[in-house]
Design a protein around this motif. Structure first.
Motif, PDB file in Angstrom:
ATOM      1  N   HIS A 109       0.850  -1.188   0.000  1.00 27.74           N
ATOM      2  CA  HIS A 109       0.000   0.000   0.000  1.00 27.74           C
ATOM      3  C   HIS A 109       0.884   1.236   0.000  1.00 27.74           C
ATOM      4  O   HIS A 109       1.893   1.299   0.711  1.00 27.74           O
ATOM      5  CB  HIS A 109      -0.896   0.013   1.245  1.00 27.74           C
ATOM      6  CG  HIS A 109      -1.622   1.311   1.453  1.00 27.74           C
ATOM      7  ND1 HIS A 109      -1.545   2.030   2.624  1.00 27.74           N
ATOM      8  CD2 HIS A 109      -2.416   2.029   0.622  1.00 27.74           C
ATOM      9  CE1 HIS A 109      -2.280   3.125   2.523  1.00 27.74           C
ATOM     10  NE2 HIS A 109      -2.817   3.159   1.312  1.00 27.74           N
ATOM     11  N   ASP A 110       0.540   2.229  -0.832  1.00 23.20           N
ATOM     12  CA  ASP A 110       1.231   3.506  -0.821  1.00 23.20           C
ATOM     13  C   ASP A 110       2.733   3.310  -1.068  1.00 23.20           C
ATOM     14  O   ASP A 110       3.104   2.738  -2.096  1.00 23.20           O
ATOM     15  CB  ASP A 110       0.931   4.229   0.511  1.00 23.20           C
ATOM     16  CG  ASP A 110       1.419   5.655   0.547  1.00 23.20           C
ATOM     17  OD1 ASP A 110       0.727   6.533   0.007  1.00 23.20           O
ATOM     18  OD2 ASP A 110       2.504   5.896   1.120  1.00 23.20           O
ATOM     19  N   ARG A 111       3.607   3.728  -0.169  1.00 29.84           N
ATOM     20  CA  ARG A 111       5.054   3.577  -0.415  1.00 29.84           C
ATOM     21  C   ARG A 111       5.424   2.103  -0.574  1.00 29.84           C
ATOM     22  O   ARG A 111       6.299   1.746  -1.376  1.00 29.84           O
ATOM     23  CB  ARG A 111       5.867   4.183   0.733  1.00 29.84           C
ATOM     24  CG  ARG A 111       5.492   5.574   1.149  1.00 29.84           C
ATOM     25  CD  ARG A 111       5.383   6.560   0.007  1.00 29.84           C
ATOM     26  NE  ARG A 111       6.689   6.962  -0.522  1.00 29.84           N
ATOM     27  CZ  ARG A 111       6.847   7.786  -1.565  1.00 29.84           C
ATOM     28  NH1 ARG A 111       5.801   8.258  -2.214  1.00 29.84           N
ATOM     29  NH2 ARG A 111       8.056   8.124  -1.976  1.00 29.84           N
ATOM     30  N   GLY A 112       4.759   1.235   0.181  1.00 22.59           N
ATOM     31  CA  GLY A 112       5.014  -0.193   0.044  1.00 22.59           C
ATOM     32  C   GLY A 112       4.657  -0.709  -1.330  1.00 22.59           C
ATOM     33  O   GLY A 112       5.299  -1.633  -1.858  1.00 22.59           O
ATOM     34  N   ALA A 113       3.626  -0.126  -1.948  1.00 19.56           N
ATOM     35  CA  ALA A 113       3.258  -0.524  -3.309  1.00 19.56           C
ATOM     36  C   ALA A 113       4.321  -0.068  -4.310  1.00 19.56           C
ATOM     37  O   ALA A 113       4.568  -0.741  -5.319  1.00 19.56           O
ATOM     38  CB  ALA A 113       1.897   0.057  -3.673  1.00 19.56           C
ATOM     39  N   ARG A 114       4.973   1.048  -4.034  1.00 18.73           N
ATOM     40  CA  ARG A 114       6.054   1.507  -4.917  1.00 18.73           C
ATOM     41  C   ARG A 114       7.263   0.577  -4.818  1.00 18.73           C
ATOM     42  O   ARG A 114       7.942   0.312  -5.817  1.00 18.73           O
ATOM     43  CB  ARG A 114       6.436   2.950  -4.571  1.00 18.73           C
ATOM     44  CG  ARG A 114       5.275   3.877  -4.753  1.00 18.73           C
ATOM     45  CD  ARG A 114       5.552   5.349  -4.590  1.00 18.73           C
ATOM     46  NE  ARG A 114       4.258   6.017  -4.668  1.00 18.73           N
ATOM     47  CZ  ARG A 114       3.559   6.192  -5.786  1.00 18.73           C
ATOM     48  NH1 ARG A 114       4.067   5.802  -6.941  1.00 18.73           N
ATOM     49  NH2 ARG A 114       2.371   6.772  -5.773  1.00 18.73           N
ATOM     50  N   VAL A 115       7.508   0.080  -3.622  1.00 20.98           N
ATOM     51  CA  VAL A 115       8.553  -0.938  -3.464  1.00 20.98           C
ATOM     52  C   VAL A 115       8.172  -2.189  -4.240  1.00 20.98           C
ATOM     53  O   VAL A 115       9.003  -2.807  -4.916  1.00 20.98           O
ATOM     54  CB  VAL A 115       8.760  -1.269  -1.975  1.00 20.98           C
ATOM     55  CG1 VAL A 115       9.797  -2.376  -1.806  1.00 20.98           C
ATOM     56  CG2 VAL A 115       9.190  -0.022  -1.197  1.00 20.98           C
ATOM     57  N   ALA A 116       6.900  -2.553  -4.177  1.00 16.34           N
ATOM     58  CA  ALA A 116       6.431  -3.786  -4.818  1.00 16.34           C
ATOM     59  C   ALA A 116       6.612  -3.739  -6.323  1.00 16.34           C
ATOM     60  O   ALA A 116       7.128  -4.689  -6.928  1.00 16.34           O
ATOM     61  CB  ALA A 116       4.963  -4.012  -4.460  1.00 16.34           C
ATOM     62  N   TYR A 117       6.202  -2.661  -6.968  1.00 14.55           N
ATOM     63  CA  TYR A 117       6.325  -2.665  -8.431  1.00 14.55           C
ATOM     64  C   TYR A 117       7.767  -2.446  -8.881  1.00 14.55           C
ATOM     65  O   TYR A 117       8.173  -2.926  -9.944  1.00 14.55           O
ATOM     66  CB  TYR A 117       5.341  -1.688  -9.090  1.00 14.55           C
ATOM     67  CG  TYR A 117       5.771  -0.253  -9.230  1.00 14.55           C
ATOM     68  CD1 TYR A 117       6.648   0.162 -10.234  1.00 14.55           C
ATOM     69  CD2 TYR A 117       5.256   0.728  -8.392  1.00 14.55           C
ATOM     70  CE1 TYR A 117       7.013   1.490 -10.383  1.00 14.55           C
ATOM     71  CE2 TYR A 117       5.603   2.055  -8.528  1.00 14.55           C
ATOM     72  CZ  TYR A 117       6.489   2.431  -9.540  1.00 14.55           C
ATOM     73  OH  TYR A 117       6.845   3.752  -9.679  1.00 14.55           O
ATOM     74  N   ARG A 118       8.578  -1.775  -8.047  1.00 18.48           N
ATOM     75  CA  ARG A 118      10.008  -1.678  -8.385  1.00 18.48           C
ATOM     76  C   ARG A 118      10.652  -3.051  -8.327  1.00 18.48           C
ATOM     77  O   ARG A 118      11.462  -3.414  -9.199  1.00 18.48           O
ATOM     78  CB  ARG A 118      10.677  -0.685  -7.423  1.00 18.48           C
ATOM     79  CG  ARG A 118      12.200  -0.540  -7.537  1.00 18.48           C
ATOM     80  CD  ARG A 118      12.745  -0.476  -8.920  1.00 18.48           C
ATOM     81  NE  ARG A 118      12.074   0.472  -9.806  1.00 18.48           N
ATOM     82  CZ  ARG A 118      12.205   0.461 -11.123  1.00 18.48           C
ATOM     83  NH1 ARG A 118      12.970  -0.453 -11.727  1.00 18.48           N
ATOM     84  NH2 ARG A 118      11.563   1.338 -11.866  1.00 18.48           N
TER      85      ARG A 118
END
Length: 309
Positions: A109-118
């Motif tokens: 979610h949110d910043r964690g989702a940015r980590v996920a797609y990276r």
């Protein structure tokens, strides 16, 4: 910490090769596949407590605080150098390997989702499926700041990325960031208040955020978005590279990104199709904090995707 929200979960710190101490909570069942959950700003792993009961019958659950957040290490950083999503993704891979997993499913979610797609871009072999909750990719977000509505809704992207110590000083104010934290949590929900957050979770967020070092580390996270993560996205687009891992995008209909894209027929999903080959999506009747505002709606969206063979 809020141990009462995660009964039966272990707690440990795992130190990465670059000496970052990552706080991890887990409930492992050898007969169930691994699922890693990554929180957003300005929260910690505690945000996922409402959906844990629905996920436990199907998965071994791992939660971690991202570097700079919660009980994980604050790292030395200038202009976001210690907080790129590429580095955070490497933290995830290392933590999961230490727990015995070379491949896993990831919900962020949110910043964690940015980590996920990276991570899906950089090391797709590590992932089974990915769920991104209430975001669009970083480069896409920056490209929309010319739109007044998008800029006003996501003002914090540009504010937090300003050179230190300006945003840190402004946030700290007279209450060490408590007003900014609670304003952020309240105004990003559909109700525009704190009603959807449990008191135990709110206490965790206050304890985890309201200090000089945590305010600074989260600003560094946003500086990384402006000066590193955005560039990584642009490089992928220039090369014509797309995420191959199956992705589910879930968003709040009154969240930060759906409202800013009212002119897009498919909302955030339309943006994601430029970044991923196999992507589907669903909007829920809530704001940005989807996990806590609509846990039932979120699990109803998650489980068919996650469990589909």
């Amino acid at each position: 910490m809020a141990p009462d929200l995660f009964p039966g979960f272990t707690r440990q710190y795992i130190k990465t090769p670059d000496e970052v101490s990552i706080f991890v909570r887990a409930k492992i069942d050898a007969d169930k596949p691994p699922l890693l959950l990554l929180h957003g700003f300005p929260q910690t792993h505690v945000e996922f407590h409402p959906i844990i009961p629905s996920l436990l019958p199907h998965y071994s659950i791992v939660l971690m605080d991202l570097r700079g957040y919660g009980a994980s290490s604050v790292v030395p950083s200038t202009n976001g150098s210690g907080y790129s999503k590429r580095l955070m993704a490497q933290d995830c891979v290392f933590v999961m390997a230490q727990l015995g997993y070379d491949k896993f499913t990831l919900v962020g979610h949110d910043r964690g989702a940015r980590v996920a797609y990276r991570l899906a871009f950089d090391q797709p072999q590590k992932l089974v499926k990915v769920v991104v909750v209430d975001i669009i990719p970083t480069a896409a977000m920056y490209s929309r700041f010319g739109d007044t509505n998008a800029g006003l809704r996501a003002y914090h992207w540009l504010f937090l990325a300003q050179p230190e110590p300006f945003p840190e000083t402004m946030i700290k104010g007279n209450d060490n960031g408590k007003m900014f934290l609670e304003h952020t949590l309240a105004t990003w929900t559909r109700k525009r208040n704190l009603d959807d957050f449990s008191e135990a979770a709110l206490d965790e967020y206050r304890d985890a955020y309201c200090s000089d070092e945590r305010i600074h580390s989260t600003c560094e996270d946003y500086r990384a978005g402006a000066f590193l993560d955005r560039v990584y996205d642009e490089e992928e687009l220039k090369l014509g590279k797309k995420i191959e891992t199956p992705i589910l995008a879930v968003w709040g209909s009154t969240g930060l990104f759906a409202e800013a894209m009212a002119s897009k027929a498919e909302g955030p999903l339309e943006i994601w199709k430029a970044y991923a080959r196999d992507v589907r999506g669903k909007g829920l009747e809530c704001g940005h904090f989807v996990v806590e505002e609509d846990p039932e709606g979120l699990t109803d969206a998650l489980l068919p995707f996650l469990l589909e063979k």
